[in-house]
Design a protein around this motif. Structure first.
Motif, PDB file in Angstrom:
ATOM      1  N   ILE A  29       7.445  10.321   3.356  1.00 23.87           N
ATOM      2  CA  ILE A  29       7.272   8.712   3.390  1.00 23.87           C
ATOM      3  C   ILE A  29       6.140   8.409   4.214  1.00 23.87           C
ATOM      4  CG2 ILE A  29       8.504   6.943   4.841  1.00 23.87           C
ATOM      5  CD1 ILE A  29      11.139   7.964   3.736  1.00 23.87           C
ATOM      6  N   LYS A  30       5.786   9.204   5.393  1.00 19.54           N
ATOM      7  CA  LYS A  30       4.602   8.800   6.266  1.00 19.54           C
ATOM      8  C   LYS A  30       3.412   9.033   5.570  1.00 19.54           C
ATOM      9  CE  LYS A  30       2.606  10.299  10.445  1.00 19.54           C
ATOM     10  NZ  LYS A  30       2.228  11.239  11.491  1.00 19.54           N
ATOM     11  N   GLN A  31       3.271  10.067   4.855  1.00 15.40           N
ATOM     12  CA  GLN A  31       2.078  10.198   3.981  1.00 15.40           C
ATOM     13  C   GLN A  31       1.632   9.290   2.938  1.00 15.40           C
ATOM     14  OE1 GLN A  31       2.437  14.296   2.498  1.00 15.40           O
ATOM     15  NE2 GLN A  31       1.366  15.121   4.512  1.00 15.40           N
ATOM     16  N   ALA A  32       2.767   8.699   2.538  1.00 21.03           N
ATOM     17  CA  ALA A  32       2.633   7.617   1.366  1.00 21.03           C
ATOM     18  C   ALA A  32       2.164   6.309   1.997  1.00 21.03           C
ATOM     19  CB  ALA A  32       3.835   7.445   0.624  1.00 21.03           C
ATOM     20  N   ILE A  33       2.446   6.104   3.435  1.00 19.56           N
ATOM     21  CA  ILE A  33       2.276   4.764   3.940  1.00 19.56           C
ATOM     22  C   ILE A  33       1.184   4.754   4.886  1.00 19.56           C
ATOM     23  CG2 ILE A  33       3.331   3.005   5.148  1.00 19.56           C
ATOM     24  CD1 ILE A  33       6.334   3.681   4.002  1.00 19.56           C
ATOM     25  N   ILE A  34       1.044   6.009   5.774  1.00 19.64           N
ATOM     26  CA  ILE A  34       0.090   5.868   6.752  1.00 19.64           C
ATOM     27  C   ILE A  34      -1.012   6.677   6.391  1.00 19.64           C
ATOM     28  CG2 ILE A  34       0.010   6.629   9.387  1.00 19.64           C
ATOM     29  CD1 ILE A  34       1.874   4.306   8.955  1.00 19.64           C
ATOM     30  N   HIS A  35      -2.435   6.196   6.767  1.00 15.94           N
ATOM     31  CA  HIS A  35      -3.696   6.928   6.739  1.00 15.94           C
ATOM     32  C   HIS A  35      -3.728   7.911   7.540  1.00 15.94           C
ATOM     33  CE1 HIS A  35      -7.925   7.600   6.198  1.00 15.94           C
ATOM     34  NE2 HIS A  35      -7.821   6.845   5.331  1.00 15.94           N
ATOM     35  N   PRO A  36      -4.194   9.180   6.995  1.00 16.92           N
ATOM     36  CA  PRO A  36      -4.300  10.457   7.926  1.00 16.92           C
ATOM     37  C   PRO A  36      -5.112  10.240   9.045  1.00 16.92           C
ATOM     38  CG  PRO A  36      -5.018  10.799   5.799  1.00 16.92           C
ATOM     39  CD  PRO A  36      -4.415   9.646   5.571  1.00 16.92           C
ATOM     40  N   ASP A  37      -6.246   9.583   8.751  1.00 16.41           N
ATOM     41  CA  ASP A  37      -7.497   9.671   9.976  1.00 16.41           C
ATOM     42  C   ASP A  37      -7.065   8.453  10.806  1.00 16.41           C
ATOM     43  OD1 ASP A  37      -8.653  11.642   8.657  1.00 16.41           O
ATOM     44  OD2 ASP A  37      -9.974  10.505   7.330  1.00 16.41           O
ATOM     45  N   THR A  38      -6.753   7.261  10.329  1.00 21.13           N
ATOM     46  CA  THR A  38      -6.558   5.995  11.250  1.00 21.13           C
ATOM     47  C   THR A  38      -4.924   6.001  11.815  1.00 21.13           C
ATOM     48  OG1 THR A  38      -5.894   4.377   9.373  1.00 21.13           O
ATOM     49  CG2 THR A  38      -8.211   4.750   9.853  1.00 21.13           C
ATOM     50  N   ASN A  39      -4.272   6.560  11.053  1.00 24.76           N
ATOM     51  CA  ASN A  39      -2.804   6.614  11.413  1.00 24.76           C
ATOM     52  C   ASN A  39      -2.349   4.848  11.394  1.00 24.76           C
ATOM     53  OD1 ASN A  39      -2.099   9.046  12.028  1.00 24.76           O
ATOM     54  ND2 ASN A  39      -3.292   9.010  14.042  1.00 24.76           N
ATOM     55  N   GLU A  40      -2.862   4.014  10.399  1.00 28.39           N
ATOM     56  CA  GLU A  40      -2.646   2.878  10.382  1.00 28.39           C
ATOM     57  C   GLU A  40      -1.947   2.639   8.761  1.00 28.39           C
ATOM     58  OE1 GLU A  40      -5.961   0.479  10.791  1.00 28.39           O
ATOM     59  OE2 GLU A  40      -6.028   0.812  12.921  1.00 28.39           O
ATOM     60  N   LYS A  41      -1.070   1.630   8.637  1.00 25.81           N
ATOM     61  CA  LYS A  41      -0.393   1.378   7.278  1.00 25.81           C
ATOM     62  C   LYS A  41      -1.469   1.063   6.293  1.00 25.81           C
ATOM     63  CE  LYS A  41       3.634  -0.493   7.260  1.00 25.81           C
ATOM     64  NZ  LYS A  41       4.732  -1.696   7.470  1.00 25.81           N
ATOM     65  N   ILE A  42      -1.367   1.482   5.171  1.00 27.63           N
ATOM     66  CA  ILE A  42      -2.023   1.224   3.792  1.00 27.63           C
ATOM     67  C   ILE A  42      -1.533  -0.055   3.464  1.00 27.63           C
ATOM     68  CG2 ILE A  42      -3.221   1.870   2.011  1.00 27.63           C
ATOM     69  CD1 ILE A  42      -3.077   4.698   3.073  1.00 27.63           C
ATOM     70  N   PHE A  43      -2.262  -1.144   3.013  1.00 24.96           N
ATOM     71  CA  PHE A  43      -1.737  -2.277   2.518  1.00 24.96           C
ATOM     72  C   PHE A  43      -1.062  -1.665   1.334  1.00 24.96           C
ATOM     73  CE2 PHE A  43      -3.110  -6.246  -0.033  1.00 24.96           C
ATOM     74  CZ  PHE A  43      -1.892  -7.051   0.611  1.00 24.96           C
ATOM     75  N   MET A  44       0.004  -2.326   0.782  1.00 24.02           N
ATOM     76  CA  MET A  44       0.826  -1.658  -0.353  1.00 24.02           C
ATOM     77  C   MET A  44       0.149  -1.780  -1.659  1.00 24.02           C
ATOM     78  SD  MET A  44       4.578  -3.071  -1.518  1.00 24.02           S
ATOM     79  CE  MET A  44       5.418  -2.990  -0.082  1.00 24.02           C
ATOM     80  N   PRO A  45      -0.567  -2.719  -2.323  1.00 25.51           N
ATOM     81  CA  PRO A  45      -1.251  -2.546  -3.531  1.00 25.51           C
ATOM     82  C   PRO A  45      -2.369  -1.392  -3.732  1.00 25.51           C
ATOM     83  CG  PRO A  45      -1.108  -4.769  -2.663  1.00 25.51           C
ATOM     84  CD  PRO A  45      -0.841  -3.929  -1.534  1.00 25.51           C
ATOM     85  N   PHE A  46      -2.942  -0.948  -2.330  1.00 24.40           N
ATOM     86  CA  PHE A  46      -3.745  -0.021  -2.396  1.00 24.40           C
ATOM     87  C   PHE A  46      -3.646   1.437  -1.697  1.00 24.40           C
ATOM     88  CE2 PHE A  46      -6.720  -3.770  -0.814  1.00 24.40           C
ATOM     89  CZ  PHE A  46      -6.771  -4.307  -2.063  1.00 24.40           C
ATOM     90  N   ARG A  47      -2.117   1.524  -1.647  1.00 27.03           N
ATOM     91  CA  ARG A  47      -1.516   2.725  -1.425  1.00 27.03           C
ATOM     92  C   ARG A  47      -1.728   3.376  -2.977  1.00 27.03           C
ATOM     93  NH1 ARG A  47       4.087   0.890   1.478  1.00 27.03           N
ATOM     94  NH2 ARG A  47       2.843  -0.166   3.130  1.00 27.03           N
ATOM     95  N   MET A  48      -1.788   4.856  -2.815  1.00 28.33           N
ATOM     96  CA  MET A  48      -1.530   5.511  -3.964  1.00 28.33           C
ATOM     97  C   MET A  48      -0.733   5.399  -4.965  1.00 28.33           C
ATOM     98  SD  MET A  48      -4.729   6.656  -4.277  1.00 28.33           S
ATOM     99  CE  MET A  48      -4.631   7.651  -5.669  1.00 28.33           C
ATOM    100  N   SER A  49       0.694   5.372  -3.908  1.00 31.20           N
ATOM    101  CA  SER A  49       2.141   5.082  -4.864  1.00 31.20           C
ATOM    102  C   SER A  49       2.175   3.754  -5.407  1.00 31.20           C
ATOM    103  CB  SER A  49       3.253   5.247  -3.622  1.00 31.20           C
ATOM    104  OG  SER A  49       2.957   4.163  -2.564  1.00 31.20           O
ATOM    105  N   GLY A  50       1.222   2.803  -5.179  1.00 34.59           N
ATOM    106  CA  GLY A  50       1.082   1.287  -5.593  1.00 34.59           C
ATOM    107  C   GLY A  50       0.141   1.321  -6.687  1.00 34.59           C
ATOM    108  N   PHE A  51      -0.708   2.457  -6.944  1.00 35.31           N
ATOM    109  CA  PHE A  51      -1.862   2.419  -7.785  1.00 35.31           C
ATOM    110  C   PHE A  51      -1.428   2.105  -9.316  1.00 35.31           C
ATOM    111  CE2 PHE A  51      -6.097   4.571  -9.063  1.00 35.31           C
ATOM    112  CZ  PHE A  51      -6.577   3.187  -9.302  1.00 35.31           C
ATOM    113  N   VAL A  52      -0.169   2.518  -9.546  1.00 36.22           N
ATOM    114  CA  VAL A  52       0.234   2.452 -10.968  1.00 36.22           C
ATOM    115  C   VAL A  52       0.940   1.205 -10.986  1.00 36.22           C
ATOM    116  CG1 VAL A  52       1.867   3.393 -12.832  1.00 36.22           C
ATOM    117  CG2 VAL A  52       0.528   5.115 -11.635  1.00 36.22           C
ATOM    118  N   PRO A  53       1.907   0.625 -10.288  1.00 36.63           N
ATOM    119  CA  PRO A  53       2.438  -0.507 -10.503  1.00 36.63           C
ATOM    120  C   PRO A  53       1.756  -1.859 -10.467  1.00 36.63           C
ATOM    121  CG  PRO A  53       3.730   0.645  -9.023  1.00 36.63           C
ATOM    122  CD  PRO A  53       2.509   1.549  -9.134  1.00 36.63           C
ATOM    123  N   PHE A  54       0.667  -1.624  -9.563  1.00 34.82           N
ATOM    124  CA  PHE A  54      -0.183  -2.832  -9.260  1.00 34.82           C
ATOM    125  C   PHE A  54      -1.617  -2.465 -10.347  1.00 34.82           C
ATOM    126  CE2 PHE A  54       1.957  -2.832  -5.250  1.00 34.82           C
ATOM    127  CZ  PHE A  54       2.346  -4.134  -5.066  1.00 34.82           C
TER     128      PHE A  54
END
Length: 324
Positions: free
Chosen positions: A74-99
């Motif tokens: 869950i953390k790796q899907a949502i949080i950037h490993p370098d900035t520790n900030e949430k990635i905007f949903m359409p730009f997450r790798m988990s959102g690449f296919v749906p969007f």
């Protein structure tokens, strides 16, 4: 005895063997799992807390390896490993296919006008630019202006190649109208592939002059390397060149075959839904395949790095985040 599906937990590591393609493929199936888009803020914070408790040796009794692995997913899907900030949903790798799937469907629509070609190529590269920026190696700051320049270069190359190839095909008198139409449906592939490479290279070119962070096996920073940055960009370019192939070619070939069937000839209204199904399937398969070509935390031999790094470490192998 540990569950065979959930080995003993290792913080910051994958539960799959990253030295093999199959292990990376299974890992990135987890990373691109669209179900993580529906994780609530409370679930995310609970997962982060659980991982922090593990790191600090304050893990509550009864916590299983499965719970820890799922929390890390869950953390790796949502949080950037370098900035520790949430990635905007359409730009997450988990959102690449749906969007991204609706955009691919648009790219593959038959008999497109110049305006529609420009629109879909622009939208595709805009989405790619967002994904590239959101999943960049952020160990060193990069001016936003450089990303804007890369974005404009990618859009220009995508639109230019698509329009150029379309114009050439339309003027090819030796092909029949049906053949020209069939060939034109493959135009998005070279346009998207070349533009995707331009996109990632232009948007991350500053890494070549600044370098990226290199770490040891324990994750401790040992310096900044331009050599590692070059290797990371080559790996990313190969990934982005491969990614459009199955996404665009599989639906195009499948739809050409389907259009010859009695079913689709008698029911043309099913053309768009079938195209969308083929696009979703090929996108869902292609994304983890493409990003599995190289580990996210790639390795490099210390002897190949700069002298200032070689002189201060004894490790033979160092690591860097190549981005996604």
């Amino acid at each position: 005895m540990a569950d065979s599906n959930y080995p003993p937990f290792a913080l910051g590591k994958s539960r799959f063997d990253q030295s093999t393609f199959l292990g990376r493929f299974r890992h990135f199936l987890d990373v691109t799992d669209p179900r993580t888009l529906f994780v609530s803020e409370k679930q995310l914070q609970d997962s982060i807390k659980l991982l922090n408790d593990y790191k600090n040796g304050a893990l509550p009794d009864g916590v299983t390896n499965e719970q820890l692995w799922k929390a890390q997913k869950i953390k790796q899907a949502i949080i950037h490993p370098d900035t520790n900030e949430k990635i905007f949903m359409p730009f997450r790798m988990s959102g690449f296919v749906p969007f991204g799937t609706p955009i691919v469907v648009g790219l593959l629509l038959p008999s497109q006008t110049i305006k529609s070609i420009i629109f879909w190529q622009w939208l595709n590269q805009s989405h790619n630019a967002g994904v590239n920026y959101a999943n960049r190696n952020a160990s060193k700051p990069t001016p936003v202006s450089e990303f804007i320049g890369g974005y404009l270069a990618a859009v220009t190359s995508a639109v230019g190649i698509a329009l150029g190839l379309t114009s050439i095909i339309k003027r090819a008198d030796r092909f029949s109208p049906a053949t020209r139409t069939a060939i034109q449906r493959f135009v998005p592939f070279p346009a998207v592939a070349s533009a995707s490479v331009c996109n990632v290279l232009f948007m991350r070119r500053s890494e070549l002059s600044r370098g990226i962070e290199v770490v040891d096996k324990d994750g401790n920073s040992v310096g900044t390397s331009k050599v590692a940055a070059k290797k990371a960009l080559i790996e990313m370019a190969c990934t982005r060149a491969f990614l459009p192939a199955p996404i665009i070619l599989i639906p195009t070939i499948a739809m050409q075959l389907m259009e010859k069937t009695r079913f689709l000839k008698a029911n043309p209204r099913f053309h768009l839904p079938l195209n969308a199904i083929f696009c979703t399937f090929s996108f869902g398969l292609a994304l983890p395949l493409a990003i599995s070509l190289f580990p996210q935390m790639s390795s490099i031999e210390t002897k190949d790095l700069e002298e200032d790094i070689r002189s201060q470490v004894k490790d033979k192998i160092l690591y860097y985040n190549k981005g996604l």
